[in-house]
Design a protein around this motif. Structure first.
Motif, PDB file in Angstrom:
ATOM      1  N   VAL A 100      73.972  -9.747 -18.648  1.00  0.00           N
ATOM      2  CA  VAL A 100      72.821  -9.311 -18.601  1.00  0.00           C
ATOM      3  C   VAL A 100      72.165  -9.400 -17.208  1.00  0.00           C
ATOM      4  CG1 VAL A 100      70.612  -8.685 -19.651  1.00  0.00           C
ATOM      5  CG2 VAL A 100      72.566  -8.817 -21.021  1.00  0.00           C
ATOM      6  N   GLN A 101      72.230 -10.666 -16.773  1.00  0.00           N
ATOM      7  CA  GLN A 101      71.398 -11.290 -15.738  1.00  0.00           C
ATOM      8  C   GLN A 101      72.320 -11.093 -14.396  1.00  0.00           C
ATOM      9  OE1 GLN A 101      70.676 -15.256 -16.426  1.00  0.00           O
ATOM     10  NE2 GLN A 101      69.056 -14.878 -18.310  1.00  0.00           N
ATOM     11  N   GLN A 102      73.499 -11.073 -14.352  1.00  0.00           N
ATOM     12  CA  GLN A 102      74.064 -11.189 -13.161  1.00  0.00           C
ATOM     13  C   GLN A 102      75.010  -9.697 -12.792  1.00  0.00           C
ATOM     14  OE1 GLN A 102      76.942 -14.319 -13.405  1.00  0.00           O
ATOM     15  NE2 GLN A 102      74.960 -15.924 -13.967  1.00  0.00           N
ATOM     16  N   THR A 103      75.090  -8.989 -13.630  1.00  0.00           N
ATOM     17  CA  THR A 103      75.813  -7.560 -13.466  1.00  0.00           C
ATOM     18  C   THR A 103      74.816  -6.343 -13.350  1.00  0.00           C
ATOM     19  OG1 THR A 103      76.404  -7.093 -15.771  1.00  0.00           O
ATOM     20  CG2 THR A 103      78.043  -8.486 -14.221  1.00  0.00           C
ATOM     21  N   GLN A 104      75.305  -5.357 -12.693  1.00  0.00           N
ATOM     22  CA  GLN A 104      74.790  -4.036 -12.699  1.00  0.00           C
ATOM     23  C   GLN A 104      74.873  -3.472 -14.110  1.00  0.00           C
ATOM     24  OE1 GLN A 104      76.224  -0.681 -10.699  1.00  0.00           O
ATOM     25  NE2 GLN A 104      74.448   0.076 -10.045  1.00  0.00           N
ATOM     26  N   ILE A 105      75.940  -3.404 -14.585  1.00  0.00           N
ATOM     27  CA  ILE A 105      75.851  -2.971 -16.115  1.00  0.00           C
ATOM     28  C   ILE A 105      74.969  -3.564 -16.992  1.00  0.00           C
ATOM     29  CG2 ILE A 105      77.949  -4.258 -16.788  1.00  0.00           C
ATOM     30  CD1 ILE A 105      79.200  -1.725 -17.984  1.00  0.00           C
ATOM     31  N   GLY A 106      74.920  -4.964 -16.803  1.00  0.00           N
ATOM     32  CA  GLY A 106      74.067  -5.720 -17.737  1.00  0.00           C
ATOM     33  C   GLY A 106      72.567  -5.386 -17.546  1.00  0.00           C
ATOM     34  N   HIS A 107      72.427  -5.164 -16.141  1.00  0.00           N
ATOM     35  CA  HIS A 107      70.821  -4.319 -16.089  1.00  0.00           C
ATOM     36  C   HIS A 107      70.627  -3.139 -16.689  1.00  0.00           C
ATOM     37  CE1 HIS A 107      71.271  -6.994 -11.991  1.00  0.00           C
ATOM     38  NE2 HIS A 107      70.865  -7.483 -12.975  1.00  0.00           N
ATOM     39  N   ILE A 108      71.621  -2.309 -16.553  1.00  0.00           N
ATOM     40  CA  ILE A 108      71.572  -0.953 -17.273  1.00  0.00           C
ATOM     41  C   ILE A 108      71.362  -1.009 -18.794  1.00  0.00           C
ATOM     42  CG2 ILE A 108      72.636   1.165 -17.780  1.00  0.00           C
ATOM     43  CD1 ILE A 108      73.935   0.998 -14.933  1.00  0.00           C
ATOM     44  N   TRP A 109      72.275  -2.064 -19.400  1.00  0.00           N
ATOM     45  CA  TRP A 109      72.072  -2.347 -20.659  1.00  0.00           C
ATOM     46  C   TRP A 109      70.763  -2.891 -21.111  1.00  0.00           C
ATOM     47  CZ3 TRP A 109      70.772  -6.355 -23.896  1.00  0.00           C
ATOM     48  CH2 TRP A 109      71.026  -6.268 -25.238  1.00  0.00           C
ATOM     49  N   ALA A 110      70.000  -3.743 -20.335  1.00  0.00           N
ATOM     50  CA  ALA A 110      68.688  -4.303 -20.749  1.00  0.00           C
ATOM     51  C   ALA A 110      67.945  -3.074 -20.779  1.00  0.00           C
ATOM     52  CB  ALA A 110      68.516  -5.302 -19.495  1.00  0.00           C
ATOM     53  N   ALA A 111      68.009  -2.242 -19.602  1.00  0.00           N
ATOM     54  CA  ALA A 111      66.864  -1.099 -19.740  1.00  0.00           C
ATOM     55  C   ALA A 111      67.294  -0.476 -20.945  1.00  0.00           C
ATOM     56  CB  ALA A 111      67.339  -0.274 -18.345  1.00  0.00           C
ATOM     57  N   ARG A 112      68.393   0.060 -21.490  1.00  0.00           N
ATOM     58  CA  ARG A 112      68.740   0.945 -22.785  1.00  0.00           C
ATOM     59  C   ARG A 112      67.930  -0.043 -23.778  1.00  0.00           C
ATOM     60  NH1 ARG A 112      74.930   2.116 -22.748  1.00  0.00           N
ATOM     61  NH2 ARG A 112      74.213   3.676 -24.205  1.00  0.00           N
ATOM     62  N   MET A 113      68.207  -1.421 -23.810  1.00  0.00           N
ATOM     63  CA  MET A 113      67.837  -1.915 -25.118  1.00  0.00           C
ATOM     64  C   MET A 113      66.137  -1.944 -25.075  1.00  0.00           C
ATOM     65  SD  MET A 113      68.283  -3.587 -28.018  1.00  0.00           S
ATOM     66  CE  MET A 113      70.054  -4.210 -27.817  1.00  0.00           C
ATOM     67  N   LEU A 114      65.656  -2.144 -23.881  1.00  0.00           N
ATOM     68  CA  LEU A 114      64.377  -2.108 -23.927  1.00  0.00           C
ATOM     69  C   LEU A 114      63.587  -0.862 -24.380  1.00  0.00           C
ATOM     70  CD1 LEU A 114      61.477  -3.424 -23.231  1.00  0.00           C
ATOM     71  CD2 LEU A 114      61.799  -2.615 -20.634  1.00  0.00           C
ATOM     72  N   LEU A 115      64.105   0.473 -24.013  1.00  0.00           N
ATOM     73  CA  LEU A 115      63.777   1.557 -24.299  1.00  0.00           C
ATOM     74  C   LEU A 115      63.975   1.809 -25.963  1.00  0.00           C
ATOM     75  CD1 LEU A 115      65.528   3.808 -21.233  1.00  0.00           C
ATOM     76  CD2 LEU A 115      62.701   3.058 -22.002  1.00  0.00           C
ATOM     77  N   ALA A 116      65.148   1.281 -26.282  1.00  0.00           N
ATOM     78  CA  ALA A 116      65.396   1.402 -27.682  1.00  0.00           C
ATOM     79  C   ALA A 116      64.679   0.721 -28.576  1.00  0.00           C
ATOM     80  CB  ALA A 116      66.743   0.934 -27.993  1.00  0.00           C
TER      81      ALA A 116
END
Length: 673
Positions: free
Chosen positions: A88-104
């Motif tokens: 989540v902290q070190q990859t772009q896919i992790g950043h996108i996942w974090a945004a999706r989880m926050l929105l969820a």
């Protein structure tokens, strides 16, 4: 096992998100007054909203876990939250996942919070907007964004997903309304239900049209003209299954809209009862098929797109090619006739609906016309194919490969095809075809590089062409194919002159490695998207005057975003190199020059001097202008084209024009095609 868990996590998350979004859109569309909140079906629907929001969060957690296992190559990490956080902290896919989880999480909180309040249409609009955000964020991890993270790339897929949600998410509400009619009989209840369904039905038609349109746009980007992969790759077969399911769903939706809904509208008895029963039965089936459709869409989203598929074994003895067949006799007439028949088939579909034909006639007449149209239009477009037809070259096309292929051609092919590939040796046996003209005839439309590889490997029936699979290695055969490709493209380059044709790149410049006198080295591709390259093939000391000209104009040429590379056509001594560098401020190629000059010799021809006989001439001075996208745009052969760029002003004018052009085509690929 982890692949199954990943697929189920993605499917459950996407399904829950689509249903929540679509249900809220449905409720916002049919909203009339607060009394709707008291209907049993409405209360049942709203009860599942928090659960759906929770499934979204759980599904995203599963996605992160399985993605972590895949990304790290260690399945055990899929169950290690510490490694999750690193992703989540070190990859772009992790950043996108974090945004999706926050929105969820925001969506979940909003659904739970607002359920305790008196709802209005605005609440459902807000819920729909909040439910749309995780769907849109999910498109940032799709195939559409993999090649290009831009609005133009992502928007069609995002719209496609939202449209799918509007249709798919409404189906549970449809079912609940129909099931509620079992318990709540009466004209008023039936009419209210019909009003709800008709309202959404009016919206569903344009939604489905747009859904199919955006689906075509998204698919076209992921296929990228490699339509053959639709019937020969996992992505293609999954897409075909998805389309087949969608076709069944569309038939059910059509029947529901035009047959059973009108019956339901007639009342609670007789036809109305029949319509209600059919609607319940078939909407159930439609919902189940929609769940399966979403599952295939989920798998498809994680399958290598068609444009990247490697078709190592083409399963059919033919392929369709407009380029290869369009100019053949009668082809155009048959194809256009087939298209007319197909249009007629579509017309009979509309006519059958309008005139209320029987079901058998509705299917039979358009079916016969449609099959006849395909039988008429497709066979003329078919050409021979082999298992290797779409095989990708394993050797890049560059100067080293081209020169190696030229040596192989001289050793194995010259006796029949001639030193320049013209195929000048006639065959004595009248039953055998003469050797093919590999230089002036175009083969790329009718024969893919895979086809050429097959013929080179196994020979050509009814000719004297033998197979070389036992004599030449696979790499050598690809070298030979790269040479044939360069030879025919070199012949095409005869149309070039000292003036560029604006906005019309057509011939790729062969790439090469080099080292120069000033210590620089690299590859021609290094200049792409940065500078134009003027490559000067010269003989010394004949080129001395020209070098003085170029040296005097070098600063001006560099200001026009262009580099000069000078390539000798003969070996130069140390003393000669000193003489050259004393004049020339630009790089003089000292390593790789032989491969460069032998490759570009095939691009020497000009329109007025085709130079097709014997071994061909070697002009003593040639200059090639490659644009910053890798295309050969102009060429000056001093021996044949007179004054040309001897006036450096004429050259700088061409450079100015090139610099005014944007990217017209993507840079050439690394392999012949």
């Amino acid at each position: 096992m982890i692949e199954i868990i990943a697929a189920m996590a993605r499917w459950s998350q996407l399904t829950a998100n689509l249903i929540l979004f679509g249900s809220c859109v449905f409720l916002a569309v049919i909203w009339q007054q607060k009394s709707i909140l008291e209907t049993p079906w409405m209360m049942r629907l709203e009860k599942i909203f928090p659960w759906l929001a929770g499934v979204i969060i759980a599904g995203l957690t599963g996605i992160l876990a399985t993605t972590t296992g895949d990304a790290t190559g260690d399945v055990a990490n899929a169950w290690n939250p510490a490694v999750w956080m690193e992703i989540v902290q070190q990859t772009q896919i992790g950043h996108i996942w974090a945004a999706r989880m926050l929105l969820a999480i925001v969506l979940f909180c909003a659904v739970v919070k607002m359920q305790s309040s008196i709802r209005t249409r605005g609440h459902y609009v807000l819920w729909a907007m909040l439910a749309a955000l995780p769907l849109i964020a999910g498109t940032l991890m799709s195939h559409s964004s993999a090649d290009e993270m831009s609005f133009a790339a992502i928007a069609p897929y995002a719209i496609h997903i939202l449209l799918a949600g509007i249709w798919f998410g409404a189906l549970p509400a449809f079912l609940l309304i129909l099931l509620n009619l079992r318990k709540e009989l009466g004209i008023t209840a039936t009419q209210t239900a019909v009003d709800y369904l008709k309202k959404f039905s009016a919206l569903a038609l344009p939604v489905m049209v747009l859904l199919m349109f955006t689906g075509v746009v998204v698919t076209d980007r992921l296929v990228d003209e490699k339509y053959y992969a639709l019937v020969s790759s996992p992505y293609g077969w999954l897409l075909n299954i998805k389309l087949a399911i969608l076709a069944v769903i569309l038939v059910i939706a059509y029947q529901a809209r035009n047959r059973w809904l009108p019956l339901l509208e007639r009342g609670e008895n007789g036809p109305g009862s029949e319509g209600r029963a059919h609607m319940r039965q078939w909407v159930r089936i439609e919902f189940v098929l929609a769940l399966v459709l979403v599952l295939f869409a989920t798998i498809l989203a994680n399958t290598l797109p068609a444009k990247h598929a490697m078709i190592e074994n083409w399963p059919y003895p033919f392929r369709f090619s407009i380029d290869a067949t369009w100019d053949e006799p009668d082809v155009q007439d048959k194809v256009w006739s087939g298209l007319v028949l197909f249009a007629l088939a579509l017309g009979t579909v509309w006519l059958g609906i309008r005139l209320h034909w029987s079901s058998v006639v509705k299917i039979l007449v358009p079916g016969v016309l449609g099959i006849s149209s395909l039988a008429l239009a497709l066979p003329p477009l078919a050409v021979e194919a082999f298992p290797e037809t779409y095989k990708k070259p394993t050797v890049p096309i560059d100067a080293i490969s081209i020169v190696a292929g030229a040596h192989l051609f001289a050793e194995n092919c010259v006796n029949c095809h001639g030193p320049q590939g013209k195929g000048t040796k006639p065959v004595a046996d009248p039953d055998l075809r003469d050797p093919t003209d590999l230089l002036t005839q175009q083969h790329t439309a009718k024969y893919t590089v895979g086809n050429v590889f097959h013929r080179l490997s196994y020979g050509i029936p009814e000719t004297e062409m033998p197979g070389y699979a036992d004599k030449l290695s696979e790499e050598e055969r690809w070298d030979l194919i790269n040479f044939l490709h360069a030879m025919s493209r070199g012949f095409d380059a005869r149309l070039l002159g000292s003036m560029i044709v604006p906005e019309m790149p057509s011939v790729a410049s062969p790439v090469f490695n080099y080292a120069a006198s000033d210590g620089s080295s690299g590859n021609l591709k290094d200049f792409r998207l940065q500078k134009n390259v003027l490559m000067v093939l010269f003989a010394w000391p004949q080129a001395k005057d020209r070098f003085f000209q170029l040296a005097a104009s070098y600063d001006r040429i560099r200001d026009l975003n262009t580099e000069i590379l000078a390539v000798p056509i003969h070996s130069v001594t140390g003393e000669q190199l000193q003489q050259i560098t004393a004049i020339a401020p630009f790089p003089i190629v000292t390593e790789g020059w032989q491969e460069i000059k032998d490759t570009y010799w095939w691009y020497r021809r000009v329109r007025v001097v085709p130079d097709l006989s014997g071994k061909g001439m070697f002009p003593q001075h040639m200059e090639f202008l490659t644009d910053r996208f890798g295309y050969l745009r102009a060429r000056w052969v001093a021996q044949f084209e007179g004054f040309g760029w001897q006036n450096v002003g004429a050259l700088t004018l061409q450079l100015t024009q090139l610099n005014q052009e944007g990217e017209i085509m993507p840079p050439p690929g690394e392999h012949a095609h």
